[in-house]
Motif scaffolding. Structure first.
Motif, PDB file in Angstrom:
ATOM      1  N   PRO A   1      52.859 -22.356  -5.009  1.00 40.22           N
ATOM      2  CA  PRO A   1      53.543 -23.031  -3.892  1.00 40.22           C
ATOM      3  C   PRO A   1      54.539 -24.086  -4.336  1.00 40.22           C
ATOM      4  O   PRO A   1      55.509 -24.348  -3.628  1.00 40.22           O
ATOM      5  CB  PRO A   1      52.387 -23.654  -3.092  1.00 40.22           C
ATOM      6  N   ASP A   2      54.337 -24.691  -5.512  1.00 45.85           N
ATOM      7  CA  ASP A   2      55.263 -25.741  -5.935  1.00 45.85           C
ATOM      8  C   ASP A   2      56.616 -25.186  -6.381  1.00 45.85           C
ATOM      9  O   ASP A   2      57.532 -25.946  -6.698  1.00 45.85           O
ATOM     10  CB  ASP A   2      54.657 -26.607  -7.039  1.00 45.85           C
ATOM     11  N   ALA A   3      56.754 -23.835  -6.392  1.00 42.83           N
ATOM     12  CA  ALA A   3      58.048 -23.235  -6.708  1.00 42.83           C
ATOM     13  C   ALA A   3      58.925 -23.072  -5.476  1.00 42.83           C
ATOM     14  O   ALA A   3      60.090 -22.699  -5.588  1.00 42.83           O
ATOM     15  CB  ALA A   3      57.838 -21.874  -7.377  1.00 42.83           C
ATOM     16  N   LEU A   4      58.369 -23.358  -4.289  1.00 38.99           N
ATOM     17  CA  LEU A   4      59.145 -23.247  -3.057  1.00 38.99           C
ATOM     18  C   LEU A   4      60.103 -24.429  -2.926  1.00 38.99           C
ATOM     19  O   LEU A   4      59.730 -25.577  -3.166  1.00 38.99           O
ATOM     20  CB  LEU A   4      58.219 -23.209  -1.842  1.00 38.99           C
ATOM     21  N   ALA A   5      61.322 -24.139  -2.525  1.00 44.44           N
ATOM     22  CA  ALA A   5      62.312 -25.190  -2.298  1.00 44.44           C
ATOM     23  C   ALA A   5      62.269 -25.634  -0.834  1.00 44.44           C
ATOM     24  O   ALA A   5      61.920 -24.835   0.042  1.00 44.44           O
ATOM     25  CB  ALA A   5      63.713 -24.677  -2.639  1.00 44.44           C
ATOM     26  N   PRO A   6      62.622 -26.887  -0.553  1.00 42.68           N
ATOM     27  CA  PRO A   6      62.593 -27.358   0.840  1.00 42.68           C
ATOM     28  C   PRO A   6      63.435 -26.507   1.780  1.00 42.68           C
ATOM     29  O   PRO A   6      63.061 -26.317   2.944  1.00 42.68           O
ATOM     30  CB  PRO A   6      63.137 -28.789   0.732  1.00 42.68           C
ATOM     31  N   ASP A   7      64.558 -25.985   1.311  1.00 46.83           N
ATOM     32  CA  ASP A   7      65.435 -25.207   2.181  1.00 46.83           C
ATOM     33  C   ASP A   7      64.870 -23.833   2.511  1.00 46.83           C
ATOM     34  O   ASP A   7      65.374 -23.148   3.397  1.00 46.83           O
ATOM     35  CB  ASP A   7      66.815 -25.053   1.539  1.00 46.83           C
ATOM     36  N   GLN A   8      63.839 -23.413   1.791  1.00 47.31           N
ATOM     37  CA  GLN A   8      63.221 -22.128   2.070  1.00 47.31           C
ATOM     38  C   GLN A   8      62.075 -22.235   3.069  1.00 47.31           C
ATOM     39  O   GLN A   8      61.714 -21.251   3.709  1.00 47.31           O
ATOM     40  CB  GLN A   8      62.664 -21.515   0.775  1.00 47.31           C
ATOM     41  N   LEU A   9      61.498 -23.419   3.171  1.00 50.50           N
ATOM     42  CA  LEU A   9      60.229 -23.578   3.865  1.00 50.50           C
ATOM     43  C   LEU A   9      60.413 -24.066   5.297  1.00 50.50           C
ATOM     44  O   LEU A   9      61.034 -25.102   5.540  1.00 50.50           O
ATOM     45  CB  LEU A   9      59.342 -24.571   3.103  1.00 50.50           C
ATOM     46  N   LEU A  10      59.875 -23.314   6.256  1.00 49.58           N
ATOM     47  CA  LEU A  10      59.849 -23.739   7.658  1.00 49.58           C
ATOM     48  C   LEU A  10      58.484 -24.339   7.961  1.00 49.58           C
ATOM     49  O   LEU A  10      57.457 -23.814   7.534  1.00 49.58           O
ATOM     50  CB  LEU A  10      60.116 -22.555   8.587  1.00 49.58           C
ATOM     51  N   LEU A  11      58.502 -25.422   8.739  1.00 52.74           N
ATOM     52  CA  LEU A  11      57.278 -26.157   9.022  1.00 52.74           C
ATOM     53  C   LEU A  11      57.107 -26.377  10.514  1.00 52.74           C
ATOM     54  O   LEU A  11      58.058 -26.285  11.288  1.00 52.74           O
ATOM     55  CB  LEU A  11      57.303 -27.519   8.323  1.00 52.74           C
ATOM     56  N   LEU A  12      55.893 -26.718  10.891  1.00 56.80           N
ATOM     57  CA  LEU A  12      55.643 -27.157  12.254  1.00 56.80           C
ATOM     58  C   LEU A  12      56.287 -28.524  12.477  1.00 56.80           C
ATOM     59  O   LEU A  12      56.641 -29.223  11.530  1.00 56.80           O
ATOM     60  CB  LEU A  12      54.140 -27.240  12.517  1.00 56.80           C
ATOM     61  N   ASP A  13      56.421 -28.903  13.758  1.00 56.25           N
ATOM     62  CA  ASP A  13      56.971 -30.207  14.087  1.00 56.25           C
ATOM     63  C   ASP A  13      56.183 -31.319  13.409  1.00 56.25           C
ATOM     64  O   ASP A  13      54.992 -31.169  13.115  1.00 56.25           O
ATOM     65  CB  ASP A  13      56.935 -30.437  15.612  1.00 56.25           C
ATOM     66  N   GLU A  14      56.833 -32.439  13.201  1.00 54.37           N
ATOM     67  CA  GLU A  14      56.147 -33.606  12.646  1.00 54.37           C
ATOM     68  C   GLU A  14      54.999 -34.028  13.566  1.00 54.37           C
ATOM     69  O   GLU A  14      55.096 -33.959  14.776  1.00 54.37           O
ATOM     70  CB  GLU A  14      57.130 -34.760  12.474  1.00 54.37           C
ATOM     71  N   GLY A  15      53.926 -34.463  12.957  1.00 54.59           N
ATOM     72  CA  GLY A  15      52.731 -34.829  13.706  1.00 54.59           C
ATOM     73  C   GLY A  15      51.616 -33.823  13.522  1.00 54.59           C
ATOM     74  O   GLY A  15      50.439 -34.161  13.663  1.00 54.59           O
ATOM     75  N   HIS A  16      51.971 -32.561  13.202  1.00 55.70           N
ATOM     76  CA  HIS A  16      50.952 -31.563  12.905  1.00 55.70           C
ATOM     77  C   HIS A  16      50.473 -31.762  11.475  1.00 55.70           C
ATOM     78  O   HIS A  16      51.267 -31.797  10.533  1.00 55.70           O
ATOM     79  CB  HIS A  16      51.522 -30.146  13.053  1.00 55.70           C
ATOM     80  N   CYS A  17      49.161 -31.865  11.296  1.00 52.08           N
ATOM     81  CA  CYS A  17      48.642 -32.102   9.947  1.00 52.08           C
ATOM     82  C   CYS A  17      48.938 -30.922   9.034  1.00 52.08           C
ATOM     83  O   CYS A  17      49.069 -31.095   7.820  1.00 52.08           O
ATOM     84  CB  CYS A  17      47.142 -32.383  10.005  1.00 52.08           C
ATOM     85  N   LEU A  18      49.069 -29.710   9.599  1.00 46.95           N
ATOM     86  CA  LEU A  18      49.371 -28.543   8.776  1.00 46.95           C
ATOM     87  C   LEU A  18      50.731 -28.684   8.097  1.00 46.95           C
ATOM     88  O   LEU A  18      50.913 -28.249   6.954  1.00 46.95           O
ATOM     89  CB  LEU A  18      49.324 -27.270   9.624  1.00 46.95           C
ATOM     90  N   ALA A  19      51.702 -29.286   8.780  1.00 52.58           N
ATOM     91  CA  ALA A  19      53.012 -29.501   8.169  1.00 52.58           C
ATOM     92  C   ALA A  19      52.903 -30.455   6.985  1.00 52.58           C
ATOM     93  O   ALA A  19      53.494 -30.228   5.921  1.00 52.58           O
ATOM     94  CB  ALA A  19      53.985 -30.053   9.205  1.00 52.58           C
TER      95      ALA A  19
END
Length: 308
Positions: A187-205
């Motif tokens: 997972p540490d090979a993923l770049a920020p521009d590749q990764l989609l996340l849930l909205d801020e506030g979700h602990c999963l993000a």
């Protein structure tokens, strides 16, 4: 004369809503009746609790102190009621909070098991983010919550349920391009521009950022309010994301174009647990945790069938 529980409940409602009208609606009384009870409470305590403003109220210094203590008293009363309801173990009314990245997947299986165990059990479920559920737990509005560890609040008892691993999700082509030339997927090979996340506030993000060793979101941030929305975006080629195993059965069925890849060992994961206020078990925690754990284990088994 001592303050009554009714007066304290009315005062907490007034403090939390900031106005007599809304507070009266919440406690199901008329506005004059609520106003009279607040005045009586101020007379009993000998202090002014609120400043009456043209548009609402503002707590005085004494009011802030009384609010803090009133909340503690109401939480203890709720805890007393809960203990009385559950003196025979997992029976009576159960108020359970569940975070949004767990609720749609775990609850259908868990509630079926709970109903099969006792048809008379009155189950009330609240779905909300971790911070809101912790506040509800502290105030006695729920009996327990299912969330991801760790939780920093004191005076909580934690019963582990399952280890929920993360897998990488995207379109087949995007996953193939990302994995090309890599002997092991990490997972540490993923770049920020590749990764989609849930909205801020979700602990999963936050967990996704942590396991990927990222400090922030990418330039293209399509943060979604649910895993279903996030999965739909990823299945259409908008990026990659991390999905928890318990969501795989439901989300792959809803997004047939989605492809999945597992990471190399040690696989990133989150620990899900049943969390409650410390003390006052009365025999209901163990059977509830066992039922939740069984439902979670079934989801993990199905996840390995979907993504070996």
């Amino acid at each position: 004369m001592n303050p009554s529980l009714k007066q304290l409940r009315y005062f907490v409602a007034l403090a939390e809503t900031g106005g007599f009208g809304r507070a009266a609606e919440i406690v199901h009384v008329t506005q004059p009746a609520l106003s009279q009870q607040i005045k009586e409470l101020e007379t009993i305590l000998g202090v002014e609790l609120v400043e009456r403003l043209p548009r609402g109220v503002r707590l005085t210094r004494a009011g802030r102190e009384v609010l803090e203590r009133s909340r503690r008293i109401m939480a203890e009363v709720a805890d007393l009621e809960r203990a009385a309801r559950m003196t025979r173990g997992l029976s009576g009314r159960l108020r359970l909070g569940v975070i949004p990245t767990v609720a749609p997947y775990l609850l259908p299986l868990a509630l079926t098991r709970l109903r099969a165990r006792d048809l008379t059990l009155d189950i009330r479920v609240r779905e909300a983010q971790t911070e809101a559920l912790l506040a509800d737990l502290e105030a006695g509005r729920i009996d327990a919550m299912v969330a991801a560890l760790p939780v920093a609040e004191p005076n909580l008892a934690v019963t582990p349920l399952i280890t929920d691993r993360f897998v990488l999700a995207g379109t087949p082509g995007r996953l193939a391009r990302w994995a090309e030339g890599r002997s092991a997927l990490r997972p540490d090979a993923l770049a920020p521009d590749q990764l989609l996340l849930l909205d801020e506030g979700h602990c999963l993000a936050d967990q996704a950022l942590e396991v990927c060793g990222l400090r922030g979101r990418g330039r293209v941030d399509l943060g979604a309010s649910s895993l279903a929305t996030l999965t739909g975006l990823v299945a259409e080629g908008f990026g990659l994301t991390l999905l928890p195993e318990i969501a795989l059965r439901a989300e792959t069925a809803a997004a047939p174009g989605l492809a999945l890849r597992r990471f190399a060992d040690p696989e990133p994961a989150r620990e899900l647990a049943l969390i409650r206020r410390a003390g006052g078990d009365d025999g209901w925690v163990a059977p509830l945790a066992a039922l939740l754990g069984e439902a979670g284990a079934e989801l993990l088994d199905s996840a390995r069938a979907v993504c070996a």
